[in-house]
Design a protein around this motif. Structure first.
Motif, short mmCIF file in Angstrom:
data_model
loop_
_atom_site.label_atom_id
_atom_site.label_comp_id
_atom_site.label_asym_id
_atom_site.label_seq_id
_atom_site.Cartn_x
_atom_site.Cartn_y
_atom_site.Cartn_z
N ALA A 31 -13.17 -117.36 21.80
CA ALA A 31 -13.87 -116.31 21.05
C ALA A 31 -15.04 -116.90 20.28
CB ALA A 31 -12.90 -115.61 20.10
N LEU A 32 -14.82 -118.03 19.60
CA LEU A 32 -15.90 -118.66 18.85
C LEU A 32 -16.99 -119.18 19.79
CD1 LEU A 32 -14.03 -120.63 16.04
CD2 LEU A 32 -15.42 -118.58 15.80
N SER A 33 -16.58 -119.67 20.94
CA SER A 33 -17.56 -120.13 21.93
C SER A 33 -18.47 -118.98 22.35
CB SER A 33 -16.84 -120.72 23.14
OG SER A 33 -17.74 -121.12 24.13
N SER A 34 -17.91 -117.78 22.46
CA SER A 34 -18.72 -116.62 22.83
C SER A 34 -19.67 -116.22 21.71
CB SER A 34 -17.80 -115.43 23.16
OG SER A 34 -16.94 -115.74 24.23
N VAL A 35 -19.21 -116.33 20.46
CA VAL A 35 -20.06 -115.97 19.32
C VAL A 35 -21.26 -116.90 19.21
CG1 VAL A 35 -20.12 -115.83 16.79
CG2 VAL A 35 -18.19 -114.88 18.04
N ALA A 36 -21.10 -118.16 19.60
CA ALA A 36 -22.19 -119.14 19.49
C ALA A 36 -23.41 -118.74 20.31
CB ALA A 36 -21.69 -120.52 19.93
N VAL A 37 -23.20 -117.90 21.32
CA VAL A 37 -24.31 -117.43 22.14
C VAL A 37 -25.34 -116.69 21.29
CG1 VAL A 37 -24.92 -115.84 24.01
CG2 VAL A 37 -22.90 -117.30 24.22
N TYR A 38 -24.87 -115.98 20.27
CA TYR A 38 -25.77 -115.15 19.47
C TYR A 38 -26.79 -115.96 18.69
CZ TYR A 38 -22.73 -111.24 20.62
OH TYR A 38 -22.02 -110.28 21.30
N GLY A 39 -26.44 -117.18 18.29
CA GLY A 39 -27.40 -118.02 17.57
C GLY A 39 -28.63 -118.30 18.42
N VAL A 40 -28.40 -118.64 19.70
CA VAL A 40 -29.50 -118.91 20.62
C VAL A 40 -30.28 -117.63 20.90
CG1 VAL A 40 -30.07 -119.69 22.95
CG2 VAL A 40 -28.24 -120.83 21.67
N ALA A 41 -29.57 -116.54 21.18
CA ALA A 41 -30.23 -115.28 21.52
C ALA A 41 -31.06 -114.74 20.36
CB ALA A 41 -29.18 -114.25 21.95
N LEU A 42 -30.48 -114.72 19.15
CA LEU A 42 -31.20 -114.18 18.00
C LEU A 42 -32.37 -115.06 17.59
CD1 LEU A 42 -28.26 -112.93 15.73
CD2 LEU A 42 -29.75 -111.58 17.20
N GLY A 43 -32.21 -116.39 17.71
CA GLY A 43 -33.29 -117.30 17.35
C GLY A 43 -34.54 -117.06 18.19
N GLY A 44 -34.35 -116.88 19.49
CA GLY A 44 -35.50 -116.63 20.36
C GLY A 44 -36.09 -115.25 20.19
N TRP A 45 -35.22 -114.23 20.06
CA TRP A 45 -35.69 -112.86 19.93
C TRP A 45 -36.42 -112.63 18.61
CZ3 TRP A 45 -36.45 -108.50 22.51
CH2 TRP A 45 -36.60 -107.31 21.80
N ALA A 46 -35.83 -113.13 17.51
CA ALA A 46 -36.40 -112.86 16.18
C ALA A 46 -37.71 -113.60 15.95
CB ALA A 46 -35.39 -113.24 15.10
N SER A 47 -37.98 -114.67 16.70
CA SER A 47 -39.20 -115.46 16.48
C SER A 47 -40.46 -114.73 16.92
CB SER A 47 -39.10 -116.79 17.24
OG SER A 47 -38.04 -117.57 16.75
N ASN A 48 -40.31 -113.72 17.80
CA ASN A 48 -41.46 -112.98 18.34
C ASN A 48 -42.46 -113.94 19.00
OD1 ASN A 48 -42.84 -110.61 18.91
ND2 ASN A 48 -44.12 -110.77 17.08
N SER A 49 -41.90 -114.87 19.80
CA SER A 49 -42.71 -115.86 20.52
C SER A 49 -42.27 -115.87 21.97
CB SER A 49 -42.54 -117.24 19.90
OG SER A 49 -42.95 -118.26 20.79
N LYS A 50 -43.22 -115.91 22.88
CA LYS A 50 -42.88 -115.88 24.31
C LYS A 50 -42.06 -117.10 24.72
CE LYS A 50 -46.80 -113.06 25.82
NZ LYS A 50 -47.32 -112.78 24.46
N TYR A 51 -42.45 -118.28 24.23
CA TYR A 51 -41.71 -119.50 24.59
C TYR A 51 -40.28 -119.45 24.05
CZ TYR A 51 -46.07 -121.71 26.10
OH TYR A 51 -47.22 -122.03 26.75
N ALA A 52 -40.14 -119.01 22.80
CA ALA A 52 -38.80 -118.92 22.21
C ALA A 52 -37.95 -117.88 22.93
CB ALA A 52 -38.92 -118.57 20.73
N LEU A 53 -38.55 -116.76 23.29
CA LEU A 53 -37.81 -115.71 24.00
C LEU A 53 -37.34 -116.19 25.37
CD1 LEU A 53 -36.78 -112.82 24.09
CD2 LEU A 53 -39.01 -112.12 24.99
N LEU A 54 -38.21 -116.89 26.11
CA LEU A 54 -37.81 -117.43 27.41
C LEU A 54 -36.66 -118.42 27.25
CD1 LEU A 54 -41.28 -118.03 29.12
CD2 LEU A 54 -39.49 -116.46 29.90
#
Length: 329
Positions: A127-150
């Motif tokens: 379960a915790l391993s699944s939650v860790a995915v959100y750190g990567v996903a939110l970091g790229g999405w919230a940055s509003n940067s194409k490189y970070a989003l990719l």
């Protein structure tokens, strides 16, 4: 003191001890990696701060804390601030269920060397391993940067893909131990470590945790040659430091779990149990560093092919063979 007070004091003591140990280990794992990679690449590595460079982690912490912390003007400020914590906290919380050694007696009390012995410890870890995915996903999405989003899109698909093979590789271990508790799994290896019975499951789990750590040859979410720095391109200061800390704590936690599931955890001759545990975790940490300094990065299609077309079918086949073997015993 009442027994309730002793229980609370022991619990708080274990939490402080585990927290201090993993943060110190993570700090010096960074130094060890830089020195080992220096050796592999025929250079010296950091050796200036303190005797033999042993104070380099302290210098790195001071540098991170004093760097300017910038947030892009077009970023989602809330998610941008939350993402580093989402990357680091699941790795730290995993240590709540990791037994560091055999139970010991303190104040006439039998104390387990883990914060919480959950009877569903394997499910808690997944379960915790699944939650860790959100750190990567939110970091790229919230940055509003194409490189970070990719980078975050790559990371999201990679982590989801290799969680499947990682989870399936643990099913035979649970079948052999007949329990989801990590302490019970270690105790089931009293006569023989599970790596002897399950070498294929161990190999699948090892490749999967390398991918879960996003380390070379699976560092597609960061891929500095293509994406600048991937999902954390826009981060600076201690927010970037939290991503960094989370990565190294994740190495320690996954190395700890690999030793518990397949190498008997704290079990071993002559030496104290807790020392055996850290020797095994240290060997896995060295393996992570050695692989990073040796192998090239995979292409993205190769990464997906390995996970979905090779590791996952092998893990499913291994479950069937293990069930057939247990049924015939």
């Amino acid at each position: 003191m009442t027994w309730d007070t002793v229980d609370i004091a022991l619990m708080l003591g274990k939490i402080v001890f585990v927290f201090a140990v993993i943060l110190t280990y993570a700090a010096y794992l960074v130094l060890a990696e830089r020195r080992i990679l220096g050796f592999l690449q025929d250079r010296i590595g950091p050796n200036r701060v303190g005797p033999w460079g042993l104070l380099q982690p302290l210098a790195d912490v001071i540098k991170m804390l004093t760097k300017e912390d910038m947030i892009p003007s077009a970023a989602d400020r809330l998610l941008f601030s939350l993402a580093p914590a989402m990357a680091a906290l699941p790795a730290i919380l995993t240590f709540a269920i990791i037994p560091l050694g055999a139970p010991v007696e303190i104040f006439g009390h039998k104390v387990t060397m883990q914060v919480a012995d959950l009877n569903v410890g394997v499910l808690y870890f997944m379960a915790l391993s699944s939650v860790a995915v959100y750190g990567v996903a939110l970091g790229g999405w919230a940055s509003n940067s194409k490189y970070a989003l990719l980078g975050s899109i790559r990371g999201l698909s990679q982590l989801i893909s290799y969680e499947l093979s990682m989870g399936l590789s643990l099913v035979p271990v649970v079948m052999l131990a007949k329990s989801l508790s990590l302490a019970d799994i270690v105790n089931a290896q009293a006569d023989m470590p599970f790596i002897v019975y399950q070498p294929l499951a161990f190999a699948i789990f090892l490749v999967s945790i390398l991918a879960e750590c996003r380390r070379i040859p699976f560092d597609l979410p960061e891929a500095e040659g293509e994406l600048v720095a991937g999902f954390h391109t826009e981060y600076s200061g201690m927010r970037f430091g939290l991503f960094f800390v989370g990565e190294y704590i994740n190495i320690i936690s996954l190395g700890s779990l690999a030793s518990l599931f397949f190498l008997g955890g704290w079990r071993g001759p002559l030496l104290p149990p807790i020392l055996w545990f850290f020797i095994k975790v240290g060997l896995f940490s060295f393996l992570f560093i050695w692989v990073r300094g040796t192998l090239p990065r995979l292409r993205y299609d190769q990464l997906m092919h390995l996970g979905w077309k090779f590791l996952t079918p092998l893990a499913l086949l291994n479950i069937l063979v293990t069930g057939w073997w247990l049924a015939l015993r």
